[in-house]
Write a protein that holds these residues in place. Structure first.
Motif, short mmCIF file in Angstrom:
data_model
loop_
_atom_site.label_atom_id
_atom_site.label_comp_id
_atom_site.label_asym_id
_atom_site.label_seq_id
_atom_site.Cartn_x
_atom_site.Cartn_y
_atom_site.Cartn_z
N LYS B 55 61.38 28.71 35.42
CA LYS B 55 61.82 29.51 34.12
C LYS B 55 62.35 30.62 34.27
CE LYS B 55 59.06 25.90 32.27
NZ LYS B 55 59.27 25.43 31.11
N GLU B 56 62.46 31.17 35.48
CA GLU B 56 63.08 32.02 35.99
C GLU B 56 63.86 32.71 37.00
OE1 GLU B 56 61.32 35.41 33.47
OE2 GLU B 56 60.89 36.45 34.79
N LYS B 57 64.31 33.76 37.40
CA LYS B 57 65.00 33.98 38.45
C LYS B 57 65.35 34.89 38.70
CE LYS B 57 65.40 32.03 42.56
NZ LYS B 57 66.47 30.65 42.96
N ARG B 58 64.76 35.58 39.03
CA ARG B 58 65.23 37.75 39.20
C ARG B 58 66.30 37.66 41.16
NH1 ARG B 58 62.30 40.76 35.65
NH2 ARG B 58 61.61 40.30 34.14
N LYS B 59 67.31 38.78 40.20
CA LYS B 59 67.55 39.69 41.92
C LYS B 59 68.63 40.39 41.47
CE LYS B 59 71.59 38.68 45.07
NZ LYS B 59 73.19 37.99 44.98
N GLU B 60 67.45 41.45 41.98
CA GLU B 60 68.40 42.69 41.79
C GLU B 60 68.06 43.21 40.48
OE1 GLU B 60 70.63 43.51 45.68
OE2 GLU B 60 72.17 42.99 43.31
N VAL B 64 67.97 35.14 35.64
CA VAL B 64 68.25 34.08 35.00
C VAL B 64 67.03 32.84 34.13
CG1 VAL B 64 69.07 32.15 34.90
CG2 VAL B 64 70.21 33.66 35.48
N THR B 65 66.90 32.74 32.89
CA THR B 65 66.11 31.80 32.50
C THR B 65 66.20 30.11 32.93
OG1 THR B 65 66.74 31.96 30.41
CG2 THR B 65 64.61 33.26 31.75
N PHE B 66 65.63 29.43 32.16
CA PHE B 66 66.36 28.01 31.91
C PHE B 66 65.06 27.64 31.20
CE2 PHE B 66 68.95 24.63 32.61
CZ PHE B 66 68.89 23.86 34.26
N ASP B 67 65.75 26.92 30.09
CA ASP B 67 64.82 26.21 29.39
C ASP B 67 65.50 24.77 29.53
OD1 ASP B 67 63.29 24.48 27.01
OD2 ASP B 67 62.71 26.68 26.38
N THR B 68 64.41 23.56 29.82
CA THR B 68 64.92 22.33 30.08
C THR B 68 64.86 21.38 28.24
OG1 THR B 68 63.18 21.54 31.10
CG2 THR B 68 64.99 21.94 32.21
N LEU B 70 65.13 22.98 25.75
CA LEU B 70 66.08 23.75 24.71
C LEU B 70 67.92 23.75 25.42
CD1 LEU B 70 64.72 27.28 24.00
CD2 LEU B 70 65.06 24.82 22.47
N LYS B 71 67.56 22.71 26.41
CA LYS B 71 69.08 22.86 27.10
C LYS B 71 69.66 23.99 27.51
CE LYS B 71 69.45 17.79 26.07
NZ LYS B 71 69.48 17.12 28.05
N GLN B 72 69.24 25.21 27.65
CA GLN B 72 69.62 26.47 27.34
C GLN B 72 69.36 27.24 29.16
OE1 GLN B 72 67.85 29.57 24.64
NE2 GLN B 72 69.96 29.46 23.80
N SER B 73 70.25 28.08 29.76
CA SER B 73 69.98 29.06 29.88
C SER B 73 69.82 30.32 29.49
CB SER B 73 70.83 28.96 31.35
OG SER B 73 70.68 30.01 32.43
N LEU B 74 69.58 31.38 30.56
CA LEU B 74 70.02 32.34 29.67
C LEU B 74 70.11 33.59 30.81
CD1 LEU B 74 67.57 33.68 26.53
CD2 LEU B 74 70.09 32.35 27.00
N PHE B 75 71.27 34.39 30.53
CA PHE B 75 71.71 35.55 32.47
C PHE B 75 71.60 37.24 31.66
CE2 PHE B 75 73.45 36.37 36.02
CZ PHE B 75 74.69 37.00 35.89
N HIS B 76 70.69 37.31 32.07
CA HIS B 76 70.65 39.33 31.65
C HIS B 76 70.97 39.70 32.97
CE1 HIS B 76 68.03 37.76 28.61
NE2 HIS B 76 67.46 36.92 29.45
N ILE B 77 71.12 41.01 32.55
CA ILE B 77 72.17 41.82 33.61
C ILE B 77 71.51 43.31 32.94
CG2 ILE B 77 73.79 43.62 34.89
CD1 ILE B 77 75.77 41.16 33.71
N THR B 78 70.11 43.62 33.13
CA THR B 78 69.91 44.92 33.09
C THR B 78 70.28 46.73 33.02
OG1 THR B 78 68.35 45.12 35.21
CG2 THR B 78 67.45 43.65 32.29
N ALA B 79 70.49 47.72 32.60
CA ALA B 79 71.43 49.28 32.83
C ALA B 79 72.22 48.25 33.56
CB ALA B 79 70.17 48.84 34.24
N SER B 80 73.11 47.62 32.84
CA SER B 80 74.81 47.57 32.84
C SER B 80 75.31 48.73 32.80
CB SER B 80 75.27 46.73 31.31
OG SER B 80 75.02 46.98 30.23
N GLN B 81 76.29 48.21 33.69
CA GLN B 81 77.24 49.59 33.74
C GLN B 81 78.61 49.09 34.05
OE1 GLN B 81 76.12 49.43 38.71
NE2 GLN B 81 73.96 49.84 37.93
N PRO B 82 79.54 50.62 33.95
CA PRO B 82 81.05 49.58 33.39
C PRO B 82 81.64 48.20 34.84
CG PRO B 82 80.72 51.49 33.46
CD PRO B 82 79.43 51.50 33.27
N ALA B 83 80.92 48.38 36.26
CA ALA B 83 81.26 47.73 37.29
C ALA B 83 81.23 46.02 37.06
CB ALA B 83 80.48 48.28 38.43
#
Lengths: 114, 114
Positions: B55-60, B64-68, B70-83
């Motif tokens: 359902k969910e995977k994290r790396k730093e 990423v989430t995966f809802d089969t 809804l046929k949808q994946s969400l990609f999150h970047i927390t504490a985003s930086q200009p880089a």
């Protein structure tokens, strides 16, 4: 760490000419993929090789051919070039045939057809 | 035919906020979905892979989430930086031939403002 090497990085050709793009995968990677990315487009899968044999074929025109050699490097041969062939061509390699593994992309060859 | 859509062509956010990118697919039930980052004129770089039974995977700072259903994946970047500013591509594994290959979405161009 060694990365995927592609040559040349830039190539300019005239219509109806022939081009050859080369790809050197990461050492010990036995699977190579070729992608074409037009301006503002997503990478489109062209063809892949596993252990020197063609493994899968995507939207590769009949004017294009490719092969993988005994040292695992691959070449994409493009003939009768058309203006629409202008794009970035990426090669990617992976350590296994299984596509759930990540693919390691090269820096690409930018082909411009005039 | 298989279709993969990334809802936003561009996403602008302020530094420190969470960026959320969406990937929807139709006509297919992939076993795996991958996310890549691509900087201008360079090859995609693998970020994360998620399997259909995850359902969910994290790396730093990435999630990423995966809802089969809804046929949808969400990609999150927390504490985003200009880089983090780049184009992010989702890709599903399509088994059309003897092995799988990747079908990419068109990408979402993320801009993180300081």
């Amino acid at each position: 760490a060694a990365g995927v090497i592609q040559s040349p990085r830039h190539l300019i050709k005239e219509k109806r000419e022939t081009a050859t793009l080369k790809c050197y995968p990461i050492p010990r990677h036995d699977t190579v993929y070729w992608y074409q990315q037009g301006p503002g487009q997503d990478p489109q899968f062209l063809i892949s090789f596993y252990e020197k044999m063609q493994s899968d074929k995507g939207s590769i025109p009949d004017r294009f051919s490719a092969q993988q050699f005994s040292d695992y490097h691959s070449e994409l041969n493009m003939s009768s070039l058309e203006l629409g062939d202008s794009a970035l061509y990426f090669c990617a390699s992976s350590p296994t045939r299984a596509t759930y593994n990540e693919q390691f992309f090269g820096p690409g060859t930018r082909l411009t057809v005039l | 035919s298989q279709k993969i859509e990334q809802n936003s062509e561009a996403l602008n956010i302020q530094e420190g906020k969470t960026a959320t990118l969406t990937c929807n697919y139709t006509n297919y039930s992939p076993a795996y979905l991958q996310w890549y980052r691509q900087d201008p004129g360079r090859g995609p770089v693998f970020l994360l892979l998620i399997r259909e039974n995850e359902k969910e995977k994290r790396k730093e700072r990435l999630k990423v989430t995966f809802d089969t259903t809804l046929k949808q994946s969400l990609f999150h970047i927390t504490a985003s930086q200009p880089a983090d500013s780049a184009t992010y591509l989702c890709a599903l594994v399509y088994y059309g031939g003897s092995q799988g290959n990747l079908i990419f979405g068109k990408g979402t161009k993320l801009s993180v403002k300081p």
